[in-house]
Design an enzyme around this catalytic site. Structure first.
Site, short mmCIF file in Angstrom:
data_model
loop_
_atom_site.label_atom_id
_atom_site.label_comp_id
_atom_site.label_asym_id
_atom_site.label_seq_id
_atom_site.Cartn_x
_atom_site.Cartn_y
_atom_site.Cartn_z
CD GLU A 240 -7.82 0.69 3.03
OE1 GLU A 240 -8.31 0.16 3.80
OE2 GLU A 240 -8.06 1.91 2.13
CG HIS B 70 -9.54 6.90 2.71
ND1 HIS B 70 -10.63 7.65 2.63
CD2 HIS B 70 -9.02 6.73 2.93
CE1 HIS B 70 -10.38 8.10 4.19
NE2 HIS B 70 -9.30 7.29 4.91
NE ARG C 48 -6.48 12.98 9.05
CZ ARG C 48 -6.16 11.44 8.27
NH1 ARG C 48 -6.45 11.82 6.73
NH2 ARG C 48 -5.88 10.35 8.75
NE ARG D 169 -3.39 2.11 2.55
CZ ARG D 169 -4.01 3.02 3.52
NH1 ARG D 169 -3.79 2.77 4.79
NH2 ARG D 169 -5.50 4.20 2.89
#
Ligand code: ADP
Length: 376
Positions: free
Chosen positions: A360, A157, A218, A68
């Protein structure tokens, strides 16, 4: 194929071994505090992984490694087979993802040294968004800043948004390339993507993963002048980085970055928690309205990742605001706990609302196997 999936962070290494022929997970693990503990560096972390693999795999051998990689810049729109030139290209993107890409490169180099003949594939978090049209990725600032520093929207993402879009198309009984929809990936980090014809045409994260939705720590969208104001008040760039990336979002508003605890607090009457959830749900509802326009009428609204898959109260408070679009949730279906892809809207809803668990690692394993097979 037996694929080792590596998600290498600056001080951690997450791994999984999958057999793509059966879509099964053989083993997985997380090595933390690299550099601070007895694990001195990524190479030593891989020694640990190798021992674990020896125990699990016996005389089977790995076919490939899938990494990744957070930032693929403007070059990488697809997963690629890694060689020295590709590794250097990923390294050149370090300034765009200073916390992530250097760690990804460390992981790739450590594997290259350990298993020089094992094919490695880089799967980029930005790649799915490479199809965004220029009017979506441009910021309204002087072009020189784009040319000099590459300042533009990249989006993140992507592996999850792409995987979930494909699964949604499958659930709707249409081809992946026919899917027009809105995918909300709501985990600790959160982003939403407008998907048209199976391709990303806009997404809420931007130059970095800070823009857009309210996240665990965030801020998402804020008026950039707040930073100028705070800088004049004496905040350093490091202070501002900490503030917006680590101490804002749910955490900044409530003291915890965790959705479950925030919901529990709100249920117990904590007003700070309740307003934080409202801010987050309202922001998301606004983006859904915007992306409904962007895709010229979505066929489906999809929720995924930890919050999207589990937090039924949050889904409810988002979709409650979408009445004008004719979208409505079936209360029982929305509340039902399940790990299956499912529809949670009413029969009368203008479009289906879906919950699709993201995976993922499965997507990286599939992509890795496909790239390696193409090169054989
Ligand atoms: P990451 O981005 O770290 O992969 P996840 O996709 O695992 O994050 O999502 C983490 C978020 O999901 C946390 O805010 C967590 O509270 C939330 N979450 C997980 N399970 C539930 C649940 N059952 N109910 C509500 N929120 C949940």
């Amino acid at each position: 194929m037996l694929i080792l999936i590596i998600n290498s962070g600056s001080s951690s290494l997450k791994y999984q071994v999958r057999d793509t022929s059966q879509d099964s997970v053989l083993t997985e693990g997380l090595i933390e505090r690299i550099g601070e503990s007895e694990v001195a560096d990524h190479a030593q972390a891989l020694d640990q992984v190798e021992q674990e693999l020896g125990r699990i795999l016996g005389d089977q051998t790995l076919d490939a490694v899938g990494h990744r990689v957070v930032h693929g810049g403007e070059r990488f729109g697809e997963p690629v087979l890694v060689n020295n030139e590709i590794t250097r290209a990923i390294e050149r993107l370090n300034p765009l993802a200073p916390l992530h890409n250097p760690a990804n490169v460390l992981g790739i180099r450590a594997i290259t040294r350990k298993w020089p003949n094992l094919p490695q594939v880089a799967v980029f978090d930005t790649a799915f968004h490479k199809t965004m049209p220029e009017h979506a990725w441009r910021y309204a600032i002087p072009d020189e800043l784009y040319r000099k520093y590459g300042i533009r929207r990249y989006g993140f993402h992507g592996t999850s948004h792409e995987y979930v879009s494909r699964q949604a198309a499958k659930l709707l009984g249409i081809g992946a390339g026919d899917f027009n929809g809105i995918v909300a990936h709501l985990g600790n980090g959160a982003s939403i993507t407008a998907v048209s014809g199976g391709k990303s045409i806009d997404t809420s994260m931007g130059f970095t993963p800070l823009e857009g939705l309210v996240m665990g720590t965030r801020s998402g969208d804020i008026d950039p002048s707040i930073l100028l104001f705070l800088a004049r008040e004496g905040y350093s760039t490091e202070d501002l980085d900490q503030l917006l990336n680590r101490n804002s979002g749910l955490k900044g508003m409530t003291g915890t970055n965790d959705m479950r605890s925030t919901q529990e607090a709100a249920d117990d009457g904590d007003e700070q928690a309740a307003i934080a959830l409202k801010v987050a749900a309202y922001r998301l509802a606004k983006y859904i309205g915007a992306y409904h326009v962007a895709v010229n009428g979505a066929q489906a609204l999809v929720f995924t990742a930890g919050i999207g898959e589990n937090a039924w109260q949050f889904r409810e408070s988002v979709v409650e605001q979408l009445g004008v679009l004719g979208i409505s949730l079936d209360d029982a279906a929305n509340r039902k706990k399940s790990s299956d892809p499912r529809e949670i809207s009413t029969e009368g809803s203008s479009i289906p609302v879906l919950v699709i668990p993201t995976d993922e690692e499965a997507a990286i394993a599939e992509a890795t196997a496909a790239v390696v097979q193409n090169h054989q």
